[in-house]
Scaffold this motif. Structure first.
Motif, short mmCIF file in Angstrom:
data_model
loop_
_atom_site.label_atom_id
_atom_site.label_comp_id
_atom_site.label_asym_id
_atom_site.label_seq_id
_atom_site.Cartn_x
_atom_site.Cartn_y
_atom_site.Cartn_z
N GLN A 202 0.82 -1.21 0.00
CA GLN A 202 0.00 0.00 0.00
C GLN A 202 0.85 1.26 0.00
OE1 GLN A 202 -3.22 0.34 2.77
NE2 GLN A 202 -3.83 -1.81 2.58
N LEU A 203 2.00 1.19 0.69
CA LEU A 203 2.85 2.37 0.82
C LEU A 203 3.60 2.71 -0.46
CD1 LEU A 203 4.26 4.56 2.59
CD2 LEU A 203 5.98 2.81 3.13
N LEU A 204 4.15 1.71 -1.13
CA LEU A 204 5.06 1.96 -2.25
C LEU A 204 4.46 2.84 -3.35
CD1 LEU A 204 6.97 0.07 -0.80
CD2 LEU A 204 7.37 -1.13 -2.95
N PRO A 205 3.22 2.60 -3.78
CA PRO A 205 2.67 3.49 -4.81
C PRO A 205 2.56 4.94 -4.35
CG PRO A 205 1.37 1.48 -4.63
CD PRO A 205 2.29 1.49 -3.46
N GLN A 206 2.36 5.15 -3.05
CA GLN A 206 2.23 6.51 -2.53
C GLN A 206 3.54 7.28 -2.57
OE1 GLN A 206 -0.07 7.06 1.14
NE2 GLN A 206 -0.76 4.93 1.02
N ILE A 207 4.67 6.54 -2.51
CA ILE A 207 5.97 7.21 -2.46
C ILE A 207 6.77 7.00 -3.76
CG2 ILE A 207 6.05 7.13 0.05
CD1 ILE A 207 7.93 4.77 -0.10
N GLY A 208 6.11 6.43 -4.77
CA GLY A 208 6.73 6.33 -6.08
C GLY A 208 7.87 5.35 -6.19
N ILE A 209 7.80 4.25 -5.44
CA ILE A 209 8.85 3.23 -5.48
C ILE A 209 8.24 1.91 -5.93
CG2 ILE A 209 10.44 1.84 -4.06
CD1 ILE A 209 10.97 4.36 -2.43
N GLN A 210 8.94 1.21 -6.81
CA GLN A 210 8.48 -0.07 -7.33
C GLN A 210 8.86 -1.20 -6.38
OE1 GLN A 210 6.61 -0.13 -10.22
NE2 GLN A 210 6.83 2.10 -10.06
N ARG A 211 8.09 -2.26 -6.43
CA ARG A 211 8.37 -3.44 -5.62
C ARG A 211 9.80 -3.94 -5.84
NH1 ARG A 211 4.80 -9.00 -6.20
NH2 ARG A 211 6.09 -10.35 -4.85
N GLU A 212 10.26 -3.92 -7.09
CA GLU A 212 11.60 -4.42 -7.42
C GLU A 212 12.70 -3.57 -6.80
OE1 GLU A 212 8.57 -5.89 -10.00
OE2 GLU A 212 9.19 -3.80 -9.63
N GLU A 213 12.35 -2.35 -6.39
CA GLU A 213 13.34 -1.43 -5.81
C GLU A 213 13.38 -1.51 -4.29
OE1 GLU A 213 13.10 2.08 -9.18
OE2 GLU A 213 11.53 1.98 -7.64
N LEU A 214 12.68 -2.48 -3.73
CA LEU A 214 12.61 -2.68 -2.28
C LEU A 214 13.51 -3.84 -1.86
CD1 LEU A 214 11.26 -2.42 0.58
CD2 LEU A 214 9.49 -3.97 -0.27
N ILE A 215 14.37 -3.59 -0.86
CA ILE A 215 15.14 -4.65 -0.22
C ILE A 215 14.68 -4.72 1.24
CG2 ILE A 215 17.08 -3.06 0.23
CD1 ILE A 215 18.95 -5.50 0.07
N ALA A 216 14.37 -5.92 1.71
CA ALA A 216 13.75 -6.07 3.04
C ALA A 216 14.49 -7.12 3.86
CB ALA A 216 12.28 -6.45 2.90
N PHE A 217 14.68 -6.84 5.14
CA PHE A 217 15.41 -7.70 6.05
C PHE A 217 14.50 -8.17 7.19
CE2 PHE A 217 18.45 -4.87 4.14
CZ PHE A 217 19.63 -5.60 4.00
N ILE A 227 9.41 -10.22 3.27
CA ILE A 227 10.53 -10.82 2.56
C ILE A 227 10.07 -11.42 1.23
CG2 ILE A 227 12.14 -12.78 2.65
CD1 ILE A 227 12.51 -12.13 5.63
N GLY A 228 8.88 -12.02 1.23
CA GLY A 228 8.35 -12.58 0.00
C GLY A 228 7.94 -11.51 -1.00
N TYR A 229 7.50 -10.35 -0.51
CA TYR A 229 7.04 -9.28 -1.39
C TYR A 229 8.19 -8.49 -2.01
CZ TYR A 229 5.00 -4.79 -2.71
OH TYR A 229 4.64 -3.65 -3.39
N ALA A 230 9.26 -8.30 -1.27
CA ALA A 230 10.34 -7.41 -1.69
C ALA A 230 11.03 -7.89 -2.96
CB ALA A 230 11.36 -7.28 -0.57
N GLY A 231 11.59 -6.93 -3.69
CA GLY A 231 12.40 -7.28 -4.83
C GLY A 231 13.57 -8.16 -4.42
N MET A 232 14.15 -7.85 -3.27
CA MET A 232 15.17 -8.70 -2.68
C MET A 232 14.84 -8.91 -1.21
SD MET A 232 19.31 -8.30 -2.54
CE MET A 232 20.32 -9.54 -1.72
N GLY A 233 14.40 -10.11 -0.87
CA GLY A 233 14.08 -10.45 0.51
C GLY A 233 15.27 -11.10 1.17
N VAL A 234 15.68 -10.56 2.31
CA VAL A 234 16.88 -11.02 3.00
C VAL A 234 16.51 -11.59 4.36
CG1 VAL A 234 19.18 -10.40 3.85
CG2 VAL A 234 18.23 -9.23 1.84
N ALA A 235 16.90 -12.82 4.62
CA ALA A 235 16.69 -13.45 5.92
C ALA A 235 17.99 -13.44 6.71
CB ALA A 235 16.19 -14.88 5.74
#
Length: 268
Positions: A202-217, A227-235
């Protein structure tokens, strides 16, 4: 990929076993923000338990965000404005408390400043209070004490007891609530559809960032959707096996600056 947003869980991920952000982790996130990257701290904690770390990382200065309650509330640090807020359906509260009355677990929630807990105190009850560094009010009638909007319910108890509670509650509230563990001794009860991954979507479209541009830890079950949603999910290396299975990358542990080392490698 040019990652523009770094989403990072707190406990077991950004913070070490002492609940501290290491100098290397802090430096890496500050350097990333200096290069124009945005940072969002994603946590199950109440905002008051996230603000000190957000201030230390200068999120307000660099236009970062806080996601509290596993996505139940997203706050823009520069303005203090709440961008997203999903309230817990209080019509289920009485039944939940009644169902859990047969178990030795503490049922908790929060107002703006305090933790409210039922009177079935156990060894894990005060962990949340000590992390948030705030007051806890233990009440005999939990349902009557909650006279305000809340974002989630937290249940604290022995891991095997919480496993039984989770099975029971998930069956009873299938399609009505989301229920998962955020630690062996914490069970989260959330509004249906509220998770870190869903709220980031929900947040990403509001701030102009694509899913592929997200890295999540992240390290625990409440991080899996993110982690499953992010372009790069890091465990994290110290994370749960189920989390590692869905991650694109497994980094060093939270006590070995895993977040910083990954940011240095893939972002900086």
């Amino acid at each position: 990929m040019d990652y523009k947003l770094i989403a990072v869980d707190l406990d077991g991920t950004l913070t070490n076993s002492k609940k501290e952000v290491s100098p290397r982790n802090r430096y890496a996130l500050l350097e990333a923000q200096k290069k124009g990257k945005k940072v969002i701290i994603t946590s199950g904690r109440h905002p008051i338990g996230v603000y000190p770390i957000a201030e230390d990382l200068m999120l307000a200065h660099y236009g970062g965000y806080i996601m509290s309650f596993n996505g139940g509330k997203i706050i823009e640090c520069a303005t203090g404005r709440t961008i997203v807020s999903r309230n817990f359906p209080l019509e289920y509260l009485s039944d939940i408390v009644n169902v859990l009355s047969d178990y030795n677990v503490t049922v908790m929630s929060w107002d703006d400043k305090k933790i409210f807990a039922n009177n079935k105190v156990n060894d894990y009850t005060y962990i949340e209070r000590d992390v948030l560094k705030t007051d806890m009010v233990v009440v005999d009638d939990f349902v009557s004490a909650i006279k305000f909007d809340i974002n989630k319910i937290l249940v604290a108890g022995e891991p095997d007891v919480l496993d039984a509670c989770q099975v029971l509650l998930k069956k009873r509230y299938d399609g009505l609530l989301d229920i998962y563990k955020s630690a062996p001794y914490f069970l989260e009860i959330m509004p249906f559809g509220v998770s870190k991954g869903a709220m980031l979507a929900q947040l990403l479209p509001q701030i102009g960032i694509q899913r592929e541009e997200l890295i999540a830890f992240g390290d625990h079950y409440n991080d899996m959707t993110m982690i499953g949603y992010a372009g790069m999910g890091v465990a994290m290396e110290n994370g749960e096996d189920e989390v590692k299975k869905i991650a694109a990358y497994i980094c060093e542990s939270n006590d070995d600056d895993g977040v910083a080392k990954t940011i240095e490698k893939y972002v900086l």
